[in-house]
Design a protein around this motif. Structure first.
Motif, short mmCIF file in Angstrom:
data_model
loop_
_atom_site.label_atom_id
_atom_site.label_comp_id
_atom_site.label_asym_id
_atom_site.label_seq_id
_atom_site.Cartn_x
_atom_site.Cartn_y
_atom_site.Cartn_z
N ASN A 39 6.03 -13.67 3.84
CA ASN A 39 4.98 -12.71 3.50
C ASN A 39 4.76 -12.69 1.98
O ASN A 39 5.71 -12.53 1.22
CB ASN A 39 5.38 -11.31 3.96
N ASN A 93 -4.67 -7.59 2.42
CA ASN A 93 -4.01 -7.96 3.68
C ASN A 93 -4.56 -9.24 4.29
O ASN A 93 -3.81 -10.02 4.88
CB ASN A 93 -4.16 -6.83 4.70
N TRP A 94 -5.87 -9.42 4.15
CA TRP A 94 -6.54 -10.58 4.77
C TRP A 94 -7.44 -11.28 3.77
O TRP A 94 -8.67 -11.25 3.89
CB TRP A 94 -7.33 -10.12 5.99
N LYS A 101 -4.20 -14.62 5.35
CA LYS A 101 -2.77 -14.34 5.50
C LYS A 101 -2.23 -13.77 4.19
O LYS A 101 -1.74 -14.51 3.34
CB LYS A 101 -2.01 -15.59 5.91
N LYS A 104 0.97 -6.79 2.92
CA LYS A 104 0.93 -5.68 3.89
C LYS A 104 0.23 -4.45 3.34
O LYS A 104 0.09 -3.45 4.04
CB LYS A 104 2.34 -5.36 4.36
N ARG A 176 0.09 -4.27 10.02
CA ARG A 176 0.76 -5.31 9.25
C ARG A 176 2.28 -5.25 9.38
O ARG A 176 2.97 -6.21 9.04
CB ARG A 176 0.36 -5.21 7.77
N HIS A 177 2.79 -4.13 9.86
CA HIS A 177 4.25 -3.97 10.01
C HIS A 177 4.71 -4.03 11.46
O HIS A 177 5.80 -3.57 11.79
CB HIS A 177 4.70 -2.63 9.40
#
Length: 195
Positions: A39, A93-94, A101, A104, A176-177
């Motif tokens: 991440n 996040n995106w 990718k 978070k 995201r988590h």
């Protein structure tokens, strides 16, 4: 309308500037997504590169959220602020240039919260930080922050649009988590080792 769209685009592309990815490339010439958890966020930078790089990434990600709130507040209404805040998180996040990718969004959400109400955000941050110190689990501290945010905004009587924003921030963080939540439920979530 043009101003609204421009502000949303600025927020998205600012959010999509993934500092952990950029900093890892600059510092070690590595793709942070190939190491640790994969991440591109503060926690993985902490594990892979160490404390000071992680602190740098954390501060910059916070400032992204602060900047977007102040920019929207200067140029528009609370509606502008709502969408600017959401788009900077979505960008983080995106991100388009990392094939959607990204991180978070918690550090950026922390910045947004501080910009909206410093005192309430500080209280929640200190509670979350205490959770982190007790458990050494960053995801649990992050989830504590986003879950308490709408609750505290509501209990302290902030305007409804702040509460709505906080609820959406919480929802995006939970998305995201997902893996972290499953790991927490099964007591398999990785802890931060400072040794």
């Amino acid at each position: 309308m043009k101003q609204f769209l421009l502000l949303s685009l600025i927020s998205y592309f600012l959010g999509s500037l993934n500092i952990s990815y950029i900093f890892a490339k600059f510092l070690k010439n590595i793709d942070i997504r190939d190491f640790g958890s994969g991440n591109p966020g503060t926690t993985n930078v902490l594990r892979v590169l160490g404390f000071w790089p992680a602190l740098f990434v954390f501060i910059i990600d916070i400032l992204k959220g602060v900047f977007c709130v102040f920019l929207a507040t200067y140029f528009g209404t609370n509606t502008y602020m709502l969408f600017s805040s959401l788009f900077v998180i979505v960008g983080h996040n995106w991100p388009l240039w990392l094939r959607f990718k990204g991180g978070k969004g918690v550090a950026t959400s922390v910045g947004i919260a501080f910009a909206l109400n410093f005192k309430i955000a500080l209280i929640i941050f200190l509670i979350s930080f205490f959770i982190f110190l007790r458990t050494k689990t960053m995801s649990l501290a992050s989830l504590t922050f986003v879950f308490l945010l709408p609750l505290f905004f509501y209990l302290f009587g902030l305007t409804y649009i702040y509460v709505i924003l906080a609820v959406i921030i919480c929802f995006l963080a939970v998305i995201r988590h997902r893996t972290n939540i499953i790991n927490l439920m099964h007591k398999k979530e990785r802890k931060i080792n400072f040794k």
